[in-house]
Design a protein around this motif. Structure first.
Motif, mmCIF file in Angstrom:
data_model
loop_
_atom_site.group_PDB
_atom_site.id
_atom_site.type_symbol
_atom_site.label_atom_id
_atom_site.label_comp_id
_atom_site.label_asym_id
_atom_site.label_seq_id
_atom_site.Cartn_x
_atom_site.Cartn_y
_atom_site.Cartn_z
ATOM 1 N N ARG A 69 -36.165 1.314 -8.104
ATOM 2 C CA ARG A 69 -36.560 -0.073 -8.473
ATOM 3 C C ARG A 69 -37.644 0.096 -9.341
ATOM 4 O O ARG A 69 -38.586 0.870 -8.961
ATOM 5 N N ALA A 70 -37.899 -0.649 -10.509
ATOM 6 C CA ALA A 70 -39.067 -0.503 -11.228
ATOM 7 C C ALA A 70 -39.240 -1.651 -11.907
ATOM 8 O O ALA A 70 -38.297 -2.024 -12.681
ATOM 9 N N ALA A 71 -40.392 -2.541 -12.054
ATOM 10 C CA ALA A 71 -40.655 -3.757 -12.739
ATOM 11 C C ALA A 71 -39.392 -4.856 -12.580
ATOM 12 O O ALA A 71 -38.849 -5.456 -13.778
ATOM 13 N N GLY A 72 -38.682 -4.879 -11.463
ATOM 14 C CA GLY A 72 -37.569 -5.912 -11.128
ATOM 15 C C GLY A 72 -36.187 -5.494 -11.657
ATOM 16 O O GLY A 72 -35.529 -6.222 -11.539
ATOM 17 N N THR A 73 -36.278 -4.192 -11.786
ATOM 18 C CA THR A 73 -34.791 -3.771 -12.242
ATOM 19 C C THR A 73 -34.368 -2.563 -11.422
ATOM 20 O O THR A 73 -35.138 -2.064 -10.737
ATOM 21 N N VAL A 74 -33.215 -2.234 -11.410
ATOM 22 C CA VAL A 74 -32.242 -1.496 -10.540
ATOM 23 C C VAL A 74 -31.866 -0.251 -11.706
ATOM 24 O O VAL A 74 -31.328 -0.531 -12.572
ATOM 25 N N ARG A 75 -32.170 1.048 -11.173
ATOM 26 C CA ARG A 75 -31.616 2.045 -11.844
ATOM 27 C C ARG A 75 -31.373 3.278 -11.194
ATOM 28 O O ARG A 75 -31.385 3.294 -9.753
ATOM 29 N N LEU A 76 -30.805 4.569 -11.674
ATOM 30 C CA LEU A 76 -30.670 5.596 -10.778
ATOM 31 C C LEU A 76 -31.805 6.430 -10.697
ATOM 32 O O LEU A 76 -32.558 6.621 -11.514
ATOM 33 N N ARG A 77 -31.854 6.822 -9.307
ATOM 34 C CA ARG A 77 -33.037 7.602 -9.048
ATOM 35 C C ARG A 77 -32.741 9.077 -9.669
ATOM 36 O O ARG A 77 -33.885 9.646 -10.286
ATOM 37 N N ASP A 78 -31.659 9.641 -9.584
ATOM 38 C CA ASP A 78 -31.248 10.803 -10.294
ATOM 39 C C ASP A 78 -30.009 10.561 -11.092
ATOM 40 O O ASP A 78 -29.055 10.508 -10.409
ATOM 41 N N PRO A 79 -30.135 10.759 -12.541
ATOM 42 C CA PRO A 79 -28.990 10.561 -13.328
ATOM 43 C C PRO A 79 -27.972 11.744 -13.232
ATOM 44 O O PRO A 79 -27.020 11.559 -14.063
ATOM 45 N N GLY A 80 -28.314 12.707 -12.658
ATOM 46 C CA GLY A 80 -27.500 13.971 -12.645
ATOM 47 C C GLY A 80 -26.412 13.731 -11.612
ATOM 48 O O GLY A 80 -26.247 12.966 -10.861
ATOM 49 N N PRO A 81 -25.274 14.691 -11.962
ATOM 50 C CA PRO A 81 -24.169 14.704 -11.165
ATOM 51 C C PRO A 81 -24.340 14.722 -9.722
ATOM 52 O O PRO A 81 -25.512 15.636 -9.263
ATOM 53 N N ARG A 82 -23.791 14.262 -8.836
ATOM 54 C CA ARG A 82 -24.135 14.277 -7.527
ATOM 55 C C ARG A 82 -22.769 14.966 -6.633
ATOM 56 O O ARG A 82 -21.682 14.852 -7.077
ATOM 57 N N LEU A 83 -22.915 15.792 -5.452
ATOM 58 C CA LEU A 83 -22.147 16.517 -4.815
ATOM 59 C C LEU A 83 -21.031 15.169 -3.832
ATOM 60 O O LEU A 83 -21.707 14.635 -3.124
ATOM 61 N N SER A 84 -19.825 15.261 -4.378
ATOM 62 C CA SER A 84 -19.120 14.525 -3.533
ATOM 63 C C SER A 84 -17.705 14.898 -3.686
ATOM 64 O O SER A 84 -17.546 15.899 -4.422
ATOM 65 N N SER A 85 -16.746 14.240 -3.086
ATOM 66 C CA SER A 85 -15.373 14.728 -2.940
ATOM 67 C C SER A 85 -14.885 14.681 -4.349
ATOM 68 O O SER A 85 -13.924 15.501 -4.889
ATOM 69 N N SER A 86 -15.143 13.863 -5.143
ATOM 70 C CA SER A 86 -14.135 13.656 -6.672
ATOM 71 C C SER A 86 -15.033 14.612 -7.589
ATOM 72 O O SER A 86 -14.063 15.292 -8.441
ATOM 73 N N ARG A 87 -16.014 15.443 -7.228
ATOM 74 C CA ARG A 87 -16.634 16.198 -8.177
ATOM 75 C C ARG A 87 -16.935 15.694 -9.625
ATOM 76 O O ARG A 87 -16.879 16.378 -10.410
ATOM 77 N N SER A 88 -17.378 14.603 -9.662
ATOM 78 C CA SER A 88 -17.426 13.819 -10.880
ATOM 79 C C SER A 88 -18.290 14.327 -11.474
ATOM 80 O O SER A 88 -19.480 14.734 -11.222
ATOM 81 N N PRO A 89 -18.289 14.626 -12.982
ATOM 82 C CA PRO A 89 -19.284 15.622 -13.587
ATOM 83 C C PRO A 89 -20.596 14.253 -14.041
ATOM 84 O O PRO A 89 -21.471 14.741 -14.864
ATOM 85 N N LEU A 90 -20.536 13.043 -13.583
ATOM 86 C CA LEU A 90 -21.489 11.958 -13.933
ATOM 87 C C LEU A 90 -22.404 11.839 -12.840
ATOM 88 O O LEU A 90 -21.728 11.817 -11.569
ATOM 89 N N GLY A 91 -23.385 11.184 -13.197
ATOM 90 C CA GLY A 91 -24.302 10.827 -12.105
ATOM 91 C C GLY A 91 -24.119 9.385 -11.506
ATOM 92 O O GLY A 91 -23.277 8.544 -12.527
ATOM 93 N N GLN A 92 -24.134 8.990 -10.363
ATOM 94 C CA GLN A 92 -23.792 7.857 -9.821
ATOM 95 C C GLN A 92 -24.801 7.204 -8.690
ATOM 96 O O GLN A 92 -25.244 8.138 -7.926
#
Length: 425
Positions: A69-92
């Motif tokens: 969070r910053a200045a009342g907004t919500v955003r991704l802490r790390d926009p890079g891909p994350r390790l999970s079952s779907s192996r999605s190439p997108l950050g979430q």
């Protein structure tokens, strides 16, 4: 079977205890604490019978993943891909809002977002509802141009905000989320009497040290599953959406804590008419299986990747080994939250690591375990072994058909030791 926090006194009443009892529901206390502050304002009356409220995004609620969070907004802490079952190439990243008590029935929810969304990035809103029996619906995606229509009327609504980065790593920023709900005229989805069961191909998730879609950090020999749709994703630490997996040796009931394999919008357990994507596939056939076996979608998943196996479920290492798999293979899966709960009554539970036993005694075999507070379907109850905890006792046990075993009524979060309206087994 000793719980790991002091029991709610009203759930531990001895059968012969007399006199007035002053009790406050743990669930009610939790709901009050979650809705304190700005988000606790009464829902506003909106035109055409709608109820409208603003979701508080400024205060962390503890159930969020990869969010800053910053200045009342919500955003991704790390926009890079994350390790999970779907192996999605997108950050979430995901954020689960407190549930909102609306005071009347609704089944249609519309979001209003204020967000900066770069090209290729996404902001998604999932909603679900809880009815008067304590049962949660599946999650449904809601958009301003496509309201979420829940499968039945509910009086409590919860939202899940999902931020997804663009392929290049740029990420969205959300400044506000508002929800409106009303009771529509469209009839709810017809549900089968019993939970749906299908035979699907299972793979081992592994990924120890990685983070699942609901924020759980995977440990060695963990016990959970991944399904390729957010519609059945449990909040972190809960078993609100669980499956019964039967392998070559035994069955295990495990919570759904991750999304995958391959796809993220493939709720293959639902009828084709209400399936989120791939509506031309029959119920029970995962898209990955159709792509692998039949060349469906050019043999590719939703991300355009070539499908290399027909997997419709990922099993955490502990679950994988416990059901008797040494390699990837076919299992029978029952999606326990589906079905209409015929001939059962739903009740909330409390406590973590609550054991379910083959017989109404703490010395009989453990057939499953409730990871945390959830809602269970009770078919009947019996008198069994007397269970004593912190000076309170109860000899009533409830049979849970979804788990094939009994749980002490001490862990049913209601005021009565003998559950009202539930027959004797």
């Amino acid at each position: 079977m000793r719980p790991n926090r002091r029991p709610n006194s009203r759930a531990f009443l001895a059968p012969l205890r007399r006199g007035p009892i002053l009790a406050v529901s743990l669930l009610a206390v939790a709901a009050l604490s979650l809705t304190s502050g700005p988000a606790a304002a009464a829902p506003e009356a909106a035109p055409e019978g709608r109820i409208s409220w603003r979701v508080d995004l400024s205060t962390p609620v503890g159930d969020e993943t990869n969010i800053s969070r910053a200045a009342g907004t919500v955003r991704l802490r790390d926009p890079g891909p994350r390790l999970s079952s779907s192996r999605s190439p997108l950050g979430q990243g995901t954020l689960l809002s407190p549930a909102r008590d609306l005071g009347r029935a609704v089944d249609t929810v519309v979001p209003e977002l204020e967000a900066a969304v770069p090209a290729g990035a996404q902001v998604l809103v999932d909603v679900r509802g809880q009815d008067g029996q304590g049962r949660w619906t599946e999650w449904r995606e809601a958009r301003e141009d496509a309201p979420a229509r829940l499968p039945r009327a509910v009086t409590r609504v919860q939202a899940r905000l999902i931020l997804v980065s663009a392929p290049g790593g740029t990420a969205p920023v959300v400044s506000a989320l508002r929800l409106s709900a009303e009771l529509g005229v469209v009839a709810g989805e017809a549900a089968a009497a019993e939970p749906y069961t299908a035979r699907v191909y299972a793979t081992r998730e592994g990924l120890v040290g990685g983070t699942t879609a609901n924020g759980h950090v995977i440990v060695p020999e963990d016990h959970f599953v991944a399904l390729p749709s957010r519609r059945g994703l449990s909040p972190k630490g809960s078993g609100q959406y669980s499956v019964r997996v039967c392998g070559p040796v035994r069955c295990e009931t495990a919570p759904v804590w991750d999304v995958g394999p391959w796809n993220t919008r493939d709720d293959h357990w639902n009828p084709s008419s209400v399936r989120e994507s791939f509506k031309d596939l029959p119920q029970g056939k995962p898209e990955a299986q159709a792509a692998y076996e039949d060349g469906y979608n050019g043999g590719r998943d939703e991300f355009g990747r070539q499908v290399l196996n027909p997997a419709g479920i990922d099993l955490a290492d502990g679950t994988f080994h416990n059901v008797g798999l040494n390699d990837n293979g076919w299992v029978t899966v029952t999606y326990l939250w589906t079905g209409d709960g015929a001939a059962t009554t739903s009740f909330p539970t409390w406590g973590t690591s609550v054991n379910i036993r083959l017989q109404p005694t703490s010395t009989s075999a453990r057939v499953a375990q409730l990871a945390g507070p959830t809602t269970v379907r009770v078919q009947c109850q019996v008198r069994g072994q007397l269970v004593q905890v912190d000076g309170h006792s109860n000899d009533a046990w409830s049979y849970l058909p979804d788990y094939g075993g009994y749980v002490s009524n001490i862990f049913i979060d209601v005021a009565d030791s003998w559950l009202p309206g539930v027959p004797t087994c």
